[in-house]
Design a protein around this motif. Structure first.
Motif, PDB file in Angstrom:
ATOM      1  N   VAL A  73       0.845  -1.210   0.000  1.00  0.00           N
ATOM      2  CA  VAL A  73       0.000   0.000   0.000  1.00  0.00           C
ATOM      3  C   VAL A  73       0.875   1.254   0.000  1.00  0.00           C
ATOM      4  O   VAL A  73       0.633   2.210  -0.748  1.00  0.00           O
ATOM      5  CB  VAL A  73      -0.944  -0.012   1.221  1.00  0.00           C
ATOM      6  N   THR A  74       1.918   1.228   0.843  1.00  0.00           N
ATOM      7  CA  THR A  74       2.838   2.373   0.904  1.00  0.00           C
ATOM      8  C   THR A  74       3.539   2.581  -0.432  1.00  0.00           C
ATOM      9  O   THR A  74       3.673   3.720  -0.910  1.00  0.00           O
ATOM     10  CB  THR A  74       3.883   2.156   2.012  1.00  0.00           C
ATOM     11  N   LEU A  75       3.986   1.460  -1.030  1.00  0.00           N
ATOM     12  CA  LEU A  75       4.665   1.541  -2.317  1.00  0.00           C
ATOM     13  C   LEU A  75       3.752   2.114  -3.391  1.00  0.00           C
ATOM     14  O   LEU A  75       4.165   2.950  -4.207  1.00  0.00           O
ATOM     15  CB  LEU A  75       5.163   0.157  -2.724  1.00  0.00           C
ATOM     16  N   GLN A  76       2.490   1.676  -3.379  1.00  0.00           N
ATOM     17  CA  GLN A  76       1.540   2.193  -4.358  1.00  0.00           C
ATOM     18  C   GLN A  76       1.325   3.694  -4.168  1.00  0.00           C
ATOM     19  O   GLN A  76       1.255   4.457  -5.136  1.00  0.00           O
ATOM     20  CB  GLN A  76       0.215   1.441  -4.227  1.00  0.00           C
ATOM     21  N   THR A  77       1.240   4.100  -2.887  1.00  0.00           N
ATOM     22  CA  THR A  77       1.080   5.539  -2.613  1.00  0.00           C
ATOM     23  C   THR A  77       2.288   6.327  -3.109  1.00  0.00           C
ATOM     24  O   THR A  77       2.140   7.397  -3.722  1.00  0.00           O
ATOM     25  CB  THR A  77       0.906   5.763  -1.101  1.00  0.00           C
ATOM     26  N   LEU A  78       3.487   5.779  -2.860  1.00  0.00           N
ATOM     27  CA  LEU A  78       4.713   6.455  -3.306  1.00  0.00           C
ATOM     28  C   LEU A  78       4.774   6.523  -4.829  1.00  0.00           C
ATOM     29  O   LEU A  78       5.213   7.530  -5.397  1.00  0.00           O
ATOM     30  CB  LEU A  78       5.941   5.742  -2.758  1.00  0.00           C
ATOM     31  N   GLU A  79       4.353   5.427  -5.489  1.00  0.00           N
ATOM     32  CA  GLU A  79       4.347   5.426  -6.958  1.00  0.00           C
ATOM     33  C   GLU A  79       3.390   6.475  -7.500  1.00  0.00           C
ATOM     34  O   GLU A  79       3.655   7.104  -8.531  1.00  0.00           O
ATOM     35  CB  GLU A  79       3.968   4.046  -7.470  1.00  0.00           C
ATOM     36  N   GLU A  80       2.256   6.660  -6.805  1.00  0.00           N
ATOM     37  CA  GLU A  80       1.307   7.689  -7.227  1.00  0.00           C
ATOM     38  C   GLU A  80       1.868   9.094  -7.012  1.00  0.00           C
ATOM     39  O   GLU A  80       1.584  10.017  -7.776  1.00  0.00           O
ATOM     40  CB  GLU A  80      -0.008   7.526  -6.452  1.00  0.00           C
ATOM     41  N   GLN A  81       2.689   9.230  -5.956  1.00  0.00           N
ATOM     42  CA  GLN A  81       3.271  10.542  -5.674  1.00  0.00           C
ATOM     43  C   GLN A  81       4.486  10.851  -6.529  1.00  0.00           C
ATOM     44  O   GLN A  81       4.866  12.015  -6.680  1.00  0.00           O
ATOM     45  CB  GLN A  81       3.673  10.622  -4.193  1.00  0.00           C
ATOM     46  N   LEU A  82       5.129   9.795  -7.100  1.00  0.00           N
ATOM     47  CA  LEU A  82       6.372   9.970  -7.835  1.00  0.00           C
ATOM     48  C   LEU A  82       6.246  10.917  -9.030  1.00  0.00           C
ATOM     49  O   LEU A  82       7.095  11.794  -9.205  1.00  0.00           O
ATOM     50  CB  LEU A  82       6.894   8.597  -8.289  1.00  0.00           C
ATOM     51  N   PRO A  83       5.214  10.815  -9.890  1.00  0.00           N
ATOM     52  CA  PRO A  83       5.118  11.768 -11.013  1.00  0.00           C
ATOM     53  C   PRO A  83       5.058  13.217 -10.545  1.00  0.00           C
ATOM     54  O   PRO A  83       5.679  14.100 -11.148  1.00  0.00           O
ATOM     55  CB  PRO A  83       3.823  11.341 -11.718  1.00  0.00           C
ATOM     56  N   GLY A  84       4.315  13.443  -9.446  1.00  0.00           N
ATOM     57  CA  GLY A  84       4.246  14.807  -8.919  1.00  0.00           C
ATOM     58  C   GLY A  84       5.597  15.294  -8.433  1.00  0.00           C
ATOM     59  O   GLY A  84       5.974  16.459  -8.649  1.00  0.00           O
ATOM     60  N   LEU A  85       6.344  14.387  -7.762  1.00  0.00           N
ATOM     61  CA  LEU A  85       7.679  14.769  -7.286  1.00  0.00           C
ATOM     62  C   LEU A  85       8.615  15.044  -8.448  1.00  0.00           C
ATOM     63  O   LEU A  85       9.410  15.990  -8.410  1.00  0.00           O
ATOM     64  CB  LEU A  85       8.249  13.648  -6.404  1.00  0.00           C
ATOM     65  N   LYS A  86       8.542  14.209  -9.494  1.00  0.00           N
ATOM     66  CA  LYS A  86       9.374  14.443 -10.672  1.00  0.00           C
ATOM     67  C   LYS A  86       9.065  15.784 -11.298  1.00  0.00           C
ATOM     68  O   LYS A  86       9.960  16.549 -11.668  1.00  0.00           O
ATOM     69  CB  LYS A  86       9.162  13.325 -11.693  1.00  0.00           C
TER      70      LYS A  86
END
Length: 399
Positions: free
Chosen positions: A149-162
């Motif tokens: 679940v945490t990994l999925q959340t981080l993956e969702e946040q990754l494009p925004g961080l990029k």
């Protein structure tokens, strides 16, 4: 009875002879014998689904035989195994109670009983270990789910961080670009401030040139063939001027003489000034010893030259004295004109048409004196020379 056996043997032989090349419907392997085909299905086919050995203890899942090892590690199989062992231990205890087997002494135990007791203890330890492993497996499963679940959340946040990083990088590049521009502006402003600190408004300027040796090398290698003096003025509302020096010479004087030029610059008051510029310009390279053998040379502008018309750009073309001073003399060690890697050149615009014979006196005056004091001394020297000349004329001729 003999007839029945004969018929069975005949049937098997008939199947083997009449139906060869039997194919397993699970793995596709072919057999030329019914016995081999049946043995394959019962014990060796890896793609057939079979029941778990612990079916009677709650493990009801059918498993592909090739996946049986993985199945043994599942939580369901571990729980069924624990249940099986508990029932076995429970039945053993019941059996001992029913048979009245004494437990107070070891003397009545035979070797088989002692081994069984040891096995009983080992099984108890194994049951505890299995339960601990099952609990750990459940905990790890929960942690794995949480990590997913945490990994999925981080993956969702990754494009925004990029995107944020790209925007930040773009902003930093813009800041660096602006910083470079500001540095250039600051350097330019610092040069202007330095120029203003030594600006002159009386048509004279003493130019202090430092790092002469380095500047000479730059001129010889043509990294920088000439240098400019700071601007100076004829008056607070007058002409704007500067000097240009070629330390290794210019044109025909290259590598033989220093070339000294005068540059007329555009100013805010040019509209009310008179052009062409028609005032004598004098250059003086100071002798820094008490002998004061200054190098003095002058030129009068050519009013037809574009160099002395009203400036249309920041600076007119430089004009002056190409062979101002021999390089051989300036390059001599211990010469009186370069001391501490520094030399001084005075630029004098003569608005009063000072006689050429008076120039050495004018240039020998202490530059530290106020302008009006220097003008007074020059006036007195002019009057003294005129009086001296008049006295000579009144003297009777010698017999």
């Amino acid at each position: 009875m003999g007839a029945v056996v004969f018929l069975l043997i005949f049937e098997v032989n008939h199947l083997d002879e009449s139906h060869p090349n039997l194919t397993c419907e699970y793995c596709g392997e072919q057999f030329n014998s019914t016995n081999n085909f049946n043995e394959h299905k019962v014990s060796t086919c890896q793609k057939i689904s079979v029941e778990c050995l612990l079916k009677d203890f709650g493990c009801n899942e059918r498993i592909i035989r090739a996946n049986m090892k993985e199945h043994y590690m599942t939580e369901q199989h571990q729980k069924s195994l624990s249940k099986c062992i508990r029932q076995f231990l429970s039945h053993d205890s019941d059996r001992r109670i029913d048979t009245g087997c004494p437990r107070t002494t070891t003397e009545s135990y035979n070797p088989d009983t002692i081994q069984f007791e040891e096995l009983h203890g080992a099984l108890n330890i194994l049951v505890g270990g299995i339960e601990a492993l099952a609990n750990d497996a459940q905990r790890l499963s929960n942690e794995s789910l949480q990590a997913q679940v945490t990994l999925q959340t981080l993956e969702e946040q990754l494009p925004g961080l990029k995107l944020s990083m790209e925007e930040s990088n773009g902003f930093l590049q813009g800041v660096n670009c602006n910083l470079d521009i500001l540095k250039q502006d600051f350097t330019s402003l610092q040069e202007k401030v330095n120029d203003l600190q030594c600006v002159s408004y009386d048509g004279t300027f003493i130019w202090k040139i430092t790092n002469v040796k380095e500047k000479m090398m730059d001129a010889q290698s043509e990294r920088q063939t000439s240098i400019y003096s700071p601007p100076f003025y004829s008056s607070p509302n007058g002409y704007k001027m500067r000097a240009r020096l070629y330390l290794n010479g210019d044109g025909n004087a290259r590598r033989t003489h220093m070339s000294m030029f005068f540059v007329l610059m555009r100013s805010v008051n040019d509209q009310i000034l008179k052009f062409p510029f028609n005032y004598k310009v004098t250059f003086c390279l100071y002798d820094r010893t008490p002998a004061q053998r200054h190098i003095i040379d002058s030129f009068r502008p050519d009013i037809k030259s574009s160099s002395f018309q009203r400036p249309r750009t920041d600076m007119n073309i430089a004009s002056g004295i190409p062979k101002f001073f021999p390089l051989e003399m300036i390059q001599q060690e211990g010469n009186p004109y370069v001391r501490d890697d520094t030399m001084f050149i005075k630029i004098l615009v003569d608005f009063g048409d000072t006689p050429k014979t008076l120039l050495p006196y004018v240039l020998s005056l202490n530059p530290g004196l106020p302008t009006h004091v220097q003008q007074t001394l020059i006036k007195r020297e002019v009057e003294r020379r005129e009086q001296q000349q008049s006295d000579k004329q009144l003297q009777p001729p010698k017999e």
